[in-house]
Write a protein that holds these residues in place. Structure first.
Motif: not given
Length: 675
Positions: A194-216
């Motif tokens: 586990s990374p130490p912070t949730i910010y580190l985890l979020v920073g290494r993730l690519e998140m998109r809307q269910p349409d698979g295109i729109t980034p979050i």
């Protein structure tokens, strides 16, 4: 000593600011000890002439646009050494008591003007995360030291509970320090630890809307929104650094203390990748069936029309049998109808791409074997009746697909019976002659196993029935149904060489019947069965009077014409009430009443029969319907003995059924006449 967690924070800062140098340093009176760094390899620097002394003294973000031009730092090793630093910005790292104990620094080898307000705030936030990580370690050590004898067991129980959950669990404090990340979550995100912070985890993730295109954007991650006090229920697509993409459903909630103040956030994440993949496969299969909406819409609109056209053409064919020119015209018209149906068949064939594995199968065994599954799926409020045919006929079909089709129809039926009801699943053996189905010229004459699924639900209007097989058409609320189920059943039955019909009435329920060709061990000639029907001479039946009761004007007109062509004297009625009036007006002088089962005006066929026989007990009655006839009539008040001809019916079948009903009347009269 270096620690991986602080190295990661430095790397995140470098990426976020797109800057080559990042330093996390802790200070004593003389030295600045470098805890983690990007872009330099120093372990320590002198505090004198350093940026850090200025940062902690002013207790705010220090920004130096060009350090080489600032005399305060002309002897700093970061400027004079290999790094050749020009631009600098730093934010203080605080202890729990509020003392400045270190600095988060970023630097560039080229001058910069300044940092925006949001960038300065981000630098402060990252410094706070470092402070929180340091303090969390201190607090945790202190707590464990004081409570270690008491907490070991509780922590182990908590760990086992969280690790046993199928959902991914994340929890962090208000500073984003990650306190819980179970193995399911680590596996989903491709992490060994586990990374130490949730910010580190979020920073290494690519998140998109269910349409698979729109980034979050990272700051809009559900758990970070929960840290800001939001209640989040969201579906999104997450890709980790390993490239592993998951479709997830996230429920994120803020954690509050007893005073309602935010102390952190927790997130439960359900991996729905496989279920969404299955839905996508289903949707893709149904998109290939999209051209079928032309057929399903027109077939429902023109079903009765085609039946009327073909019925009338059959009657004309009998009349002009000696006129070759007229016969050619009649056959040309029939061929045109068949070509129209053939076009529909070809359009449907375009979208049938299922990989079926048909095998010889027993429909009786299949529906009886589904009882336990149906009871579990449909719930105890649905009364399930399974009625297999008396004789086992074999069909060639993909059993798993047929089972799915039956289950699909049963689930639709359950949804139509709010508060419960009766569901009937049957298998019936029947012979279908030429042109019996006006909307299915691709259905050869022969023996078929019919599997109707009948419910006592709300029923469907004529408009809904017309569109029921259209892909994506549904009467359910948003999110409750995709409108693809019946389209898939339709495509499967058609691809299996069968046919499917829908009959529904508002307030009575719905019956959807699947027809599958019988597998014969030896070839038979259906024409031999047809040859057994011998036409009775018209003069032999001239005196018989028949009352036809049918609410559809066009269908009634064809039925009357067929019976008159056979030589019968016909009186017609458009509903049950007018039929009773005709019976009373003629004092019951009818040899047969031929009535539809489901009719408007509050009186269906069985009710009409009951009223009629209360006055004229010896009146023979022949029923007709497109509904699941046995399910309707057996539940009525007329018992199990009845004669019925199923819609749409060919002329020869109607003739045979009428003759049988009249013969039974004559046999009954003969018996009454014997002493």
């Amino acid at each position: 000593m270096p620690e991986e967690n602080f190295d990661r924070i430095a790397q995140v800062a470098s990426r976020q600011f797109k800057i080559p140098i990042t330093i996390i340093s802790l200070l004593d009176e003389e030295r600045s000890w470098i805890k983690a760094a990007v872009g330099i390899s120093l372990a320590q620097t002198a505090r004198a002439n350093g940026f850090s002394s200025v940062v902690i003294s002013q207790d705010s973000v220090l920004i130096v646009p060009d350090a080489q031009a600032d005399p305060r730092f002309n002897e700093n090793i970061l400027i004079t050494g290999p790094a050749r630093l020009r631009f600098y910005a730093g934010a203080p790292i605080k202890s729990a008591e509020g003392h400045n104990i270190g600095v988060l620094s970023i630097g560039d080898v080229a001058p910069r003007d300044t940092l925006s307000d949001s960038e300065q705030q981000l630098l402060l936030d990252l410094a706070d995360i470092i402070s929180g990580a340091l303090e969390a370690r201190v607090v945790a050590q202190r707590t464990l030291t004081n409570l270690e004898p008491h907490v070991d067991s509780a922590l182990e129980q908590h760990r086992r509970f969280v690790e046993s959950l199928r959902d991914e669990i994340l929890s962090c404090d208000q500073n984003g320090v990650l306190s819980v990340m179970n193995s399911t979550a680590r596996k989903m995100y491709g992490l060994e630890s586990s990374p130490p912070t949730i910010y580190l985890l979020v920073g290494r993730l690519e998140m998109r809307q269910p349409d698979g295109i729109t980034p979050i954007e990272p700051e809009s991650a559900p758990i970070l929104r929960a840290l800001r006090g939001e209640m989040v229920d969201q579906e999104l697509i997450v890709s980790s650094g390993t490239g592993h993409a998951c479709v997830v459903r996230i429920n994120a909630r803020p954690l509050l203390d007893r005073n309602g103040n935010g102390v952190g956030a927790v997130s439960a994440i359900e991996d729905i990748t496989e279920s969404r993949r299955m839905e996508e496969r289903l949707q893709q299969a149904q998109k290939m069936e999209a051209v079928g909406q032309l057929t399903s819409g027109l077939a429902h609109d023109f079903n009765n029309l085609l039946a009327v056209v073909m019925g009338n053409l059959q009657l004309i064919e009998r009349v002009v049998k000696t006129d070759e020119k007229a016969l050619r015209r009649t056959h040309a018209a029939l061929d045109a109808v068949r070509r129209g149906a053939e076009l529909t068949k070809r359009l449907l064939a375009f979208s049938r791409k299922q990989d079926l594995k048909p095998t010889p199968s027993d429909a009786n065994a299949l529906i009886t074997g589904m009882v336990d599954m149906l009871e579990r799926t449909l719930g105890e409020w649905v009364n399930i009746a399974i009625r297999p045919a008396a004789e086992n006929w074999t069909v060639t079909v993909d059993e798993s697909q047929l089972e799915s089709a039956v289950l699909n129809l049963c689930v639709n039926a359950r949804d139509a019976m709010k508060g419960g009801g009766r569901l009937t699943v049957e298998s019936q053996n029947l012979h279908i002659g030429p042109a019996q189905f006006a909307d299915a010229d691709d259905l050869p004459a022969g023996d078929y196993v019919r599997i109707p699924v009948t419910d006592t639900g709300t029923g469907m209007s004529e408009d809904v029935v017309k569109r029921v097989f259209e892909p994506f058409f549904t009467t359910k609320d948003v999110g409750e149904g995709s409108g693809l189920g019946l389209s898939m059943v339709y495509g499967f039955i058609k691809q299996s060489g069968g046919h499917i019909t829908v009959y529904s009435e508002i307030g009575y329920g719905t019956s959807i019947a699947m027809y599958l060709p019988r597998l014969h061990s030896e070839a038979t000639d259906p024409s031999e069965a047809e040859a057994e029907i011998v036409e009775a001479p018209p003069e032999a039946i001239q005196a018989h009077r028949i009352l036809v009761v049918e609410d559809n004007d066009a269908v009634r007109d064809v039925a009357v014409a067929m019976l008159e062509d056979m030589g019968y004297h016909v009186i017609e009625a458009q509903d049950g009430l007018s039929a009773l009036e005709a019976l009373k007006a003629e004092n019951g002088k009818f040899d047969l009443m031929f009535t539809d089962i489901v009719m408007p005006a509050g009186m269906h066929g069985p009710a009409l029969a009951k009223e009629a026989r209360a006055v004229f007990p010896h009146l023979p009655i022949l029923y007709t319907s497109g509904y699941a006839e046995a399910a309707v009539l057996r539940e009525g008040d007329i018992g199990n003995s009845f004669e019925l001809v199923s819609k749409p019916y060919r002329l020869e079948e109607l003739e045979e059924k009428v003759r049988n009903a009249l013969d039974q009347k004559l046999q009954g009269a003969d018996a009454d006449a014997r002493p």
